[in-house]
Design a protein around this motif. Structure first.
Motif, short mmCIF file in Angstrom:
data_model
loop_
_atom_site.label_atom_id
_atom_site.label_comp_id
_atom_site.label_asym_id
_atom_site.label_seq_id
_atom_site.Cartn_x
_atom_site.Cartn_y
_atom_site.Cartn_z
N TRP A 6 -1.79 -4.92 -8.76
CA TRP A 6 -0.41 -5.49 -9.00
C TRP A 6 0.38 -4.00 -9.08
N TYR A 7 -0.05 -3.30 -9.82
CA TYR A 7 0.75 -1.91 -10.06
C TYR A 7 0.89 -1.27 -8.61
N ILE A 8 -0.10 -1.08 -8.03
CA ILE A 8 -0.22 -0.47 -6.81
C ILE A 8 0.56 -1.17 -5.57
N MET A 9 0.40 -2.59 -5.61
CA MET A 9 1.55 -3.17 -4.69
C MET A 9 2.95 -2.96 -5.25
N LEU A 10 3.37 -3.00 -6.53
CA LEU A 10 4.60 -2.46 -6.84
C LEU A 10 4.97 -1.06 -6.57
N SER A 11 4.24 -0.42 -6.53
CA SER A 11 4.37 1.06 -6.36
C SER A 11 4.52 1.07 -4.78
N ALA A 12 3.88 0.50 -3.95
CA ALA A 12 3.94 0.37 -2.51
C ALA A 12 5.35 -0.25 -2.25
N VAL A 13 5.59 -1.04 -2.72
CA VAL A 13 7.04 -1.84 -2.45
C VAL A 13 8.27 -0.78 -2.82
N VAL A 14 8.23 -0.34 -3.96
CA VAL A 14 9.27 0.65 -4.51
C VAL A 14 9.38 1.82 -3.59
N PHE A 15 8.10 2.35 -3.17
CA PHE A 15 8.15 3.63 -2.44
C PHE A 15 8.84 3.03 -0.95
N SER A 16 8.27 1.97 -0.42
CA SER A 16 8.67 1.59 0.96
C SER A 16 10.28 1.41 0.82
N ILE A 17 10.92 0.62 -0.42
CA ILE A 17 12.26 0.63 -0.44
C ILE A 17 12.98 2.09 -0.32
N GLY A 18 12.44 2.87 -0.89
CA GLY A 18 12.96 4.48 -1.19
C GLY A 18 12.85 4.89 0.32
N VAL A 19 11.81 4.98 0.91
CA VAL A 19 11.77 5.40 2.38
C VAL A 19 12.70 4.86 3.35
N ILE A 20 12.93 3.45 3.22
CA ILE A 20 13.83 2.53 4.03
C ILE A 20 15.19 2.87 3.78
N GLY A 21 15.56 3.19 2.49
CA GLY A 21 16.98 3.85 2.16
C GLY A 21 17.23 5.24 2.55
#
Length: 100
Positions: A6-21
Motif C-alpha cells: 500500500w505504501y508503494i502504491m501510494l508512493s507510485a501514485v504521488v510520484f505519477s501526479i508529480g511527473v504529470i504536473g
C-alpha cells in the motif's frame, strides 16, 4: 498493520501526479510543487522500506532528502522571485532571458 504494498502504491501514485504536473504545466510554481511531490513520494518509499526492513538507514535518507528539498525550494523560489521582478510572469515559455 498497513502492508508494504500500500505504501508503494501510494508512493507510485504521488510520484505519477508529480511527473504529470511537471510535464503538463508550464507554470514554474507548479513545477516546483510537482518536484516536491516527487521527492515526497521517494520519502514515503524510503520510510516504508525502512520500517519493513527494520533498518534506520531509510529514515536517515529521508532526513537528507527533506534537507535537499528544502534547499532546492529556497533557492528555486529565490531565483523565481528575482526573475519575476524583471519579467512579471511565471510561465516557463515566456521567460527567455538566456536566449541571445
Amino acid at each position: 498493520m498497513v502492508p508494504l504494498s500500500w505504501y508503494i502504491m501510494l508512493s507510485a501514485v504521488v510520484f505519477s501526479i508529480g511527473v504529470i504536473g511537471f510535464i503538463s504545466r508550464r507554470n514554474l510554481i507548479i513545477a516546483f510543487i510537482s518536484i516536491e511531490l516527487m521527492l515526497n513520494s521517494v520519502n514515503i518509499s524510503l520510510a516504508a522500506f525502512s520500517h519493513y526492513l527494520q533498518s534506520i538507514r531509510g529514515q536517515i535518507m529521508v532526513f537528507f532528502v527533506i534537507t535537499v528539498a528544502a534547499a532546492e525550494a529556497a533557492i528555486g523560489l529565490a531565483i523565481l522571485i528575482a526573475l519575476y521582478r524583471n519579467n512579471p510572469t511565471v510561465k516557463a515559455d515566456e521567460i527567455n532571458l538566456l536566449k541571445g
